[in-house]
Structure formats: structure tokens, C-alpha cells
Design a protein around this motif. Sequence first.
Motif, short mmCIF file in Angstrom:
data_model
loop_
_atom_site.label_atom_id
_atom_site.label_comp_id
_atom_site.label_asym_id
_atom_site.label_seq_id
_atom_site.Cartn_x
_atom_site.Cartn_y
_atom_site.Cartn_z
N LYS A 84 0.83 -1.19 0.00
CA LYS A 84 0.00 0.00 0.00
C LYS A 84 0.87 1.26 0.00
CE LYS A 84 -4.30 -1.70 0.80
NZ LYS A 84 -5.56 -1.24 0.20
N PRO A 85 0.34 2.36 -0.54
CA PRO A 85 -0.96 2.51 -1.18
C PRO A 85 -1.03 1.77 -2.53
CG PRO A 85 -0.12 4.63 -0.42
CD PRO A 85 1.02 3.66 -0.36
N PHE A 86 -2.25 1.37 -2.87
CA PHE A 86 -2.54 0.57 -4.05
C PHE A 86 -3.39 1.44 -4.99
CE2 PHE A 86 -4.61 -3.81 -5.26
CZ PHE A 86 -4.30 -3.58 -6.59
N ILE A 113 -7.97 5.83 -10.58
CA ILE A 113 -7.79 6.89 -11.58
C ILE A 113 -8.52 6.48 -12.86
CG2 ILE A 113 -6.10 8.08 -13.02
CD1 ILE A 113 -4.08 7.69 -10.72
N LEU A 114 -9.40 7.35 -13.33
CA LEU A 114 -10.18 7.03 -14.52
C LEU A 114 -9.79 7.93 -15.69
CD1 LEU A 114 -13.76 6.53 -13.02
CD2 LEU A 114 -11.98 4.81 -13.44
N ASN A 201 0.06 11.64 -11.90
CA ASN A 201 1.41 11.20 -11.59
C ASN A 201 1.82 11.53 -10.16
OD1 ASN A 201 1.74 10.12 -14.12
ND2 ASN A 201 2.95 11.81 -14.93
N ASP A 202 1.36 12.67 -9.65
CA ASP A 202 1.64 13.02 -8.25
C ASP A 202 1.01 11.99 -7.32
OD1 ASP A 202 3.06 15.25 -9.00
OD2 ASP A 202 1.45 16.69 -8.57
N ALA A 203 -0.20 11.55 -7.65
CA ALA A 203 -0.86 10.53 -6.83
C ALA A 203 -0.12 9.21 -6.92
CB ALA A 203 -2.31 10.36 -7.28
N LEU A 204 0.31 8.84 -8.13
CA LEU A 204 1.02 7.57 -8.33
C LEU A 204 2.37 7.55 -7.63
CD1 LEU A 204 0.23 6.88 -12.10
CD2 LEU A 204 -0.80 5.78 -10.10
N ASP A 205 2.98 8.72 -7.48
CA ASP A 205 4.27 8.81 -6.79
C ASP A 205 4.18 8.36 -5.33
OD1 ASP A 205 5.75 9.64 -8.94
OD2 ASP A 205 5.58 11.78 -8.49
N THR A 206 2.98 8.37 -4.77
CA THR A 206 2.81 7.99 -3.37
C THR A 206 2.46 6.51 -3.20
OG1 THR A 206 0.41 8.44 -3.27
CG2 THR A 206 1.90 10.31 -2.96
#
Length: 248
Positions: A84-86, A113-114, A201-206
Motif C-alpha cells: 500500500k498505497p494501491f 484513476i479514470l 502522476n503526483d498521486a502515483l508517486d505515493t
Amino acid sequence: MLPNPIATTAANAKTTPPHGVEFIKGVNGLDKVVLRDPCGSVAEVGSNIWSAALLDLLHIGIYLVSDYSFIKVCILKCIKAKKKPFAAIVGGSKVSSKIGVIESLLEKVDYLILGGGMIFIFYKAQGISVGSSLVEKDKLELATSLIAKAKAKGVSLLLPIDVIIADKFALDANNKIVPASSIPDGWMGLDIGPDSIKTFNDALDTTQTIIWNGPMGVFEFDKFAVGTEVSSWHSFLYINMFTTYIGS
């Protein structure tokens, strides 16, 4: 050998394709029809592949088996890894084709993410004008329920905040970037915009685990392929840091 099974017209897609049945009857004398195409023809209900299945002539080939096995293994690994996070990135033209995927992922992910054409039904469900963008009007209640379910599950449901719109569905269409809430009449969204790419991408970085299925826009046209290409490269760049699975 059937190297590229012929798809029927869109008009026949919702019913048993009549000339598809006639076509496949032409090979009725064969011992078997082996399907080796991994994706394209299988996805269309109106294709001769489905006619073959209706006539009990279909034997699934190695490519389809490998695709199915890969996706199954990937999802199981993600769930078992519990890193996680997933996050899950889901794209494609219609939400109706991804209902099961989205509902299942809402039980497991932290971020959903859609992208792709399916996003416009979610805007429409929130009372936002989408111009002439693709919308499955009979799925408005479904979109509303998925938004509510994500909120209830504590899942961060991320939709594009800006989109690249076009005045027609064509390679030579005029295009521009606008906020997702400001699509004018007569224009349609065909890709996610640069601000959306940054937000995603900012969200995916976490995150520690990413599943990606489906394009972010009409990637067949170069000018509307950026969202899909950038999303895929972001996943690849961090492949050693994340558990990343990308499927068609």
C-alpha cells in the motif's frame, strides 16, 4: 488458417451477426477453428469470433490463454502483495465494459484513476456539460452509484481536471485544452490534459502497487495519445520501486 477474422458492421454488434454466421459456416468442415488473436476481435460481440463460438467451433488459442493467465496472475499478485498505497488506472471508451473491474477494484484500492471516454458519464452524473463527448446515457445511475461507493469505501476517485477536446473525431480535427468542466457544445473530449497528467502522476508517486488497464484517450491518433503514453512511461520509470502491472 484464419489470420485476421473479419469483424461485422457496428449495426449488427448487439445481435447475432448474420453474415458472421454464414462466414463461419464456410469453415464448418474444419476439425476446429483456433482463435489466436489476443484482444481485438475478441472484444467485439459483433465479430465472426463470436459466431464461431455460437456454432461450437471455437478453440481458444495460445495468445488468448496467455493474455488471460497474465491478467489473472497480475491481479492475484497485487492483492496478495498488499503493498500500500494501491492504485488502479482504468481507461477505455465505455464504463459499461469495465463495470465489473471498477466495482471489484473499489474493494481493494486506495486510488482509482479514470481516463478515456468513460470519464464523461461521471461528469454528466454530476451535472457537468460534456459537449458532444461520448456518454452512455443509460449508465448515469451507475456512474452516480460508483462515485458514492468510492466515497463510502474511502477510495480516492480521480477524474481528469482538464481534457484535450476536438471539433470532430478525426486525425485532422482542431483541438485545444480546456478544464473538464468547460467543454463547449459541439466539441468532444479525446484525451486527458497536462494538468490531469501531473495530478495523476503526483498521486502515483505515493503508491507502492499500480494496476493499469485501458487507454487515457484516443491513442490511435497521435495528437490524442499523450495521456496514454505518459501514463505508461510513468509506470515503467518506477517499475523497480513499484509493483506495476499493465494490461490491455
